[in-house]
Design an enzyme around this catalytic site. Sequence first.
Site, PDB file in Angstrom:
ATOM      1  N   ASP A 153       0.763  -1.381   0.033  1.00 49.56           N
ATOM      2  CA  ASP A 153      -0.082   0.228   0.493  1.00 49.56           C
ATOM      3  C   ASP A 153       0.891   1.688  -0.122  1.00 49.56           C
ATOM      4  OD1 ASP A 153       0.649  -1.266   2.808  1.00 49.56           O
ATOM      5  OD2 ASP A 153      -0.959   0.543   3.749  1.00 49.56           O
TER       6      ASP A 153
ATOM      7  N   HIS B 112       4.421  -2.135  10.914  1.00 47.88           N
ATOM      8  CA  HIS B 112       4.416  -2.670  11.125  1.00 47.88           C
ATOM      9  C   HIS B 112       4.589  -4.303  10.794  1.00 47.88           C
ATOM     10  CE1 HIS B 112       0.942  -4.771   8.641  1.00 47.88           C
ATOM     11  NE2 HIS B 112       0.846  -5.250   9.413  1.00 47.88           N
TER      12      HIS B 112
ATOM     13  N   ASP C  83       3.143   3.575   9.011  1.00 47.30           N
ATOM     14  CA  ASP C  83       1.829   3.859   9.502  1.00 47.30           C
ATOM     15  C   ASP C  83       1.260   3.752  10.709  1.00 47.30           C
ATOM     16  OD1 ASP C  83       0.956   1.680   7.624  1.00 47.30           O
ATOM     17  OD2 ASP C  83       2.181  -0.210   8.447  1.00 47.30           O
TER      18      ASP C  83
ATOM     19  N   TYR D 168      -7.995   1.345  14.092  1.00 43.92           N
ATOM     20  CA  TYR D 168      -5.784   0.797  13.460  1.00 43.92           C
ATOM     21  C   TYR D 168      -4.810   0.056  14.724  1.00 43.92           C
ATOM     22  CZ  TYR D 168      -2.520   1.253  10.130  1.00 43.92           C
ATOM     23  OH  TYR D 168      -0.989   1.425   9.100  1.00 43.92           O
TER      24      TYR D 168
HETATM   25 FE1  FEO Z   1       0.117   0.377   5.528  1.00 45.53          FE
HETATM   26 FE2  FEO Z   1       1.615  -2.247   6.623  1.00 45.53          FE
HETATM   27  O1  FEO Z   1       0.830  -1.132   5.401  1.00 45.53           O
END
Ligand code: FEO
Length: 389
Positions: free
Chosen positions: A82, A143, A162, A190
């Site tokens: 992403d 992440h 993130d 999130y």
């Molecule tokens: Fe928004 Fe771990 O990617």
Amino acid sequence: MGAQKIKEGIYWVGVIDWNLRSFHGYSTESGTTYNAYLIVDEKITLIDNVKEEFTNEMLKKISSIVDISKIDIIISNHSEADHSGSLKKIMEIAKNATVYASVSGVKILQAMYGSLDVIPVKTNDEISIGKRTLKFFQAPMVHWPDNMVTYVKEDKILFSNDIFGQHYATSKILDVDNELDVILYEAKKYYANIVLPYTLQASKIAEVILTLDFDMIATSHGVVWTKNIKDVVELYKRIIANEKKEKAVIVYDTMWHSTEKIAKAISEGFIKNNIEVKLFNINVTEASNILTEIIDAKYLGVGSPTQNNQMLPPIAAFLCYLESMHPKGLTYIAFGSYGWSGQSIGLVAEKLVNLGYKELLPQIKVTYVPNEELLQKITNQIVENTNKD
Ligand code: FEO
């Protein structure tokens, strides 16, 4: 929506994914954004990029500000698709651009996209881009192993990727133009569904980056934090400290309403003691929304009737997800109805014990249909065991 200036010479050139409803198992009812940022300095710099199918949309924004072929530097704070999906296309156009990523980021980008020329950077490394200097801090596992954040002290801006993100589609890119309760809820969701298993690592990077002097956090998802930085930082601190509320989350599946009746009797006990209750039929509420409620709850009830010799599959899937996110420090109740064997309740309890949770009450197992007397007894047991007087 075109490029948005967020500081002098710094532009949001990301995209809005209004229709995203699932992000690897996380329900994204609010859609999301993939944020990329362009810094116009002596060396034109792009921080992160976007999901592949949105590449042209991002390129259009960039080309409204500069000639894409003139990009000198591309920073990849995180290699997940992403934020890196446009990398190859940009590199085809910006042929002289130098790409920087963390050491793990270099390996992952090469594994994902084939041989790429990427220069590794590590914590405290700096690159001058003219009037500004980019400084990097590794944030492994927040992440993925490769995550890092980029800090620009001249502009007091932290490109956090993130960290502090929210899956929240909005045409208003600054926090102050959105409802604070909504964006904080999305930041909490999130964390609960992306960051939670890596809380130890999140606490370490938070210690480092929170000593920096910044007045803007440019995340890779959702809003850019400005006036509400304090609120989102406090939210992270509370979650990292595993602060709990007087709150019980009860999750169940049911065949003929018996396990549902037990779930409601348990809920009544908590309510009588002024403990907030969130009651979820797992077939109605998606697990990532339930996780968002669990992370600040003290109690977790999980119930399933027995089907043959097992729990019902939706509860099994929920427990699998719970295990992967692993919220800590809960007190549990396992419950359910059964006809002739009743293994489901023990299997649920076993999962919760393995997650390190404390038992509030012995397993509640009811044959066929609980009568009113039994339901009252269950409520009373909850009252007695959660009464602080
Ligand atoms: Fe928004 Fe771990 O990617």
